[in-house]
Design an enzyme around this catalytic site. Structure first.
Site, PDB file in Angstrom:
ATOM      1  N   HIS A  46     -19.917 -13.223 -17.617  1.00  0.00           N
ATOM      2  CA  HIS A  46     -20.216 -13.848 -16.334  1.00  0.00           C
ATOM      3  C   HIS A  46     -20.717 -15.264 -16.611  1.00  0.00           C
ATOM      4  CE1 HIS A  46     -20.943  -9.966 -13.773  1.00  0.00           C
ATOM      5  NE2 HIS A  46     -19.883  -9.863 -14.561  1.00  0.00           N
ATOM      6  N   GLU A  48     -23.246 -16.880 -15.567  1.00  0.00           N
ATOM      7  CA  GLU A  48     -24.680 -16.957 -15.832  1.00  0.00           C
ATOM      8  C   GLU A  48     -25.008 -16.557 -17.268  1.00  0.00           C
ATOM      9  OE1 GLU A  48     -23.057 -15.366 -13.326  1.00  0.00           O
ATOM     10  OE2 GLU A  48     -24.494 -14.773 -11.781  1.00  0.00           O
ATOM     11  N   CYS A  76     -25.696 -10.880 -10.213  1.00  0.00           N
ATOM     12  CA  CYS A  76     -25.633  -9.414 -10.196  1.00  0.00           C
ATOM     13  C   CYS A  76     -26.841  -8.868 -10.973  1.00  0.00           C
ATOM     14  CB  CYS A  76     -24.327  -8.955 -10.841  1.00  0.00           C
ATOM     15  SG  CYS A  76     -24.271  -9.218 -12.629  1.00  0.00           S
ATOM     16  N   CYS A  79     -26.978 -10.137 -14.662  1.00  0.00           N
ATOM     17  CA  CYS A  79     -27.333 -11.547 -14.790  1.00  0.00           C
ATOM     18  C   CYS A  79     -28.773 -11.811 -14.355  1.00  0.00           C
ATOM     19  CB  CYS A  79     -26.354 -12.401 -14.004  1.00  0.00           C
ATOM     20  SG  CYS A  79     -24.665 -12.324 -14.671  1.00  0.00           S
TER      21      CYS A  79
END
Length: 151
Positions: A46, A48, A76, A79
């Site tokens: 991801h 992040e 999410c 993260c």
């Protein structure tokens, strides 16, 4: 947030969900990344997570105290957990994520006093453009693929 939006657009170049993230410390950008799950086949890639890893490498420490993460989509749980573990000062996100958001929508991991760290959360900047990118991406994927990627 403009740089995070630029990163989100770069994810489109390789078929990833358009999410971009930037880490700023002492007024300087120390990391900027976008989603790479489709590109790398890595479920943790991801924007992040990648930006936090790069920021830790840049600073030479996993402790990112005083840093701010700007991200186009609400983090999410994975993260948001990484934000906690890196000791970020704040997270600023564009579009809320009602299906997986963990900094206000479903959970608020940044403001849970039971955890070992808390961080500020601000929502809003870039929300319209972030939402537009995501909506267009998923609209296109639904038309062209029987199994569109999530987040």
């Amino acid at each position: 947030m403009d740089l995070a939006l630029e990163e989100a657009r770069r994810a489109l170049e390789h078929g990833d969900v358009p999410v971009g993230a930037v880490v700023v410390l002492d007024g300087k950008v120390i990391a900027a990344r976008h989603n790479e799950r489709e590109l790398t086949g890595d479920p943790t890639a991801h924007a992040e997570m990648l930006a936090l890893r790069d920021a830790a490498t840049t600073t030479g420490s996993w402790r990112l105290e005083g840093a701010t993460l700007y991200v186009t989509l609400e983090p999410c749980p994975m993260c948001a957990g990484a934000c906690l573990n890196s000791r970020l000062e704040r997270v600023v996100f564009g579009a809320p994520d009602p299906k997986a958001g963990a900094t206000g929508s479903l959970y608020n991991l940044g403001a849970d006093p039971r955890l070992n760290h808390e961080f500020e959360v601000h929502q809003g900047p870039g929300a319209d453009e972030s939402s537009r990118l995501l909506t267009e991406f998923f609209r296109t994927r639904r038309r062209t693929s029987p199994h569109p990627p999530t987040r």
